[in-house]
Design an enzyme around this catalytic site. Sequence first.
Site, mmCIF file in Angstrom:
data_model
loop_
_atom_site.group_PDB
_atom_site.id
_atom_site.type_symbol
_atom_site.label_atom_id
_atom_site.label_comp_id
_atom_site.label_asym_id
_atom_site.label_seq_id
_atom_site.Cartn_x
_atom_site.Cartn_y
_atom_site.Cartn_z
ATOM 1 N N LYS A 43 -2.401 6.188 -1.293
ATOM 2 C CA LYS A 43 -1.625 5.443 -0.785
ATOM 3 C C LYS A 43 -1.477 5.702 0.631
ATOM 4 O O LYS A 43 -0.391 5.924 1.335
ATOM 5 C CB LYS A 43 -0.382 5.303 -1.348
ATOM 6 C CG LYS A 43 -0.399 4.642 -2.602
ATOM 7 C CD LYS A 43 0.972 4.440 -3.214
ATOM 8 C CE LYS A 43 0.668 4.002 -4.780
ATOM 9 N NZ LYS A 43 0.392 2.536 -4.826
ATOM 10 N N CYS A 44 -2.491 6.590 1.263
ATOM 11 C CA CYS A 44 -2.426 7.397 2.576
ATOM 12 C C CYS A 44 -2.928 6.236 3.653
ATOM 13 O O CYS A 44 -3.818 5.636 3.462
ATOM 14 C CB CYS A 44 -3.336 8.512 2.501
ATOM 15 S SG CYS A 44 -3.420 9.765 3.954
ATOM 16 N N GLY A 45 -2.586 6.928 4.805
ATOM 17 C CA GLY A 45 -3.067 5.869 6.024
ATOM 18 C C GLY A 45 -4.589 6.079 6.342
ATOM 19 O O GLY A 45 -5.133 5.310 6.879
#
Length: 171
Positions: A43-45
């Site tokens: 769920k990281c950019g």
Amino acid sequence: MAEDRTQQPNSLYDFTVKDIRGNEVCMSNYRGKVLLIVNVASKCGFTNSNYKELNVLYQNYKHQGLEILAFPCNQFAGQEPGTNEEIEEVACTIFKAEFPIFEKIEVNGKNAAPIYKFLKSQKGGIFGDGIKWNFTKFLVDTNGKVIERYAPTTSPLKIEKDIQNLLGVSS
């Protein structure tokens, strides 16, 4: 005074880790391969671009001796909150990763996985040894020597030339 005789690992190949399903994997299985070791998060950019580019590298070089080893970690803003099963589903189904995914670990602090303590001891970061964020990458040569450490903002495709050099292939 007694000397501390604790056996320090000399090589990446001295470690055993667990894959995403809990099976033990000896790092010596990867002897002779060029390794790109990455702490990943769902769920990281950086997740979409990193998985996409890691997949490209893996497809292009897996038959020439590249192995990408992904270690999920939830130490950065809680961006890998799932269980190992959920992480495997995201990595392999949504992001189509075909490279090995290992069980969720910690990369910093007193509970840091031994393999990450070793990687950091071999190649410290610009601001100290600690891993700063998801998708920090370590490039390891065919002898298990850590050659380079790349920041999370370094896209995997920017590492391609270094991988080609270690594999002895040209673009």
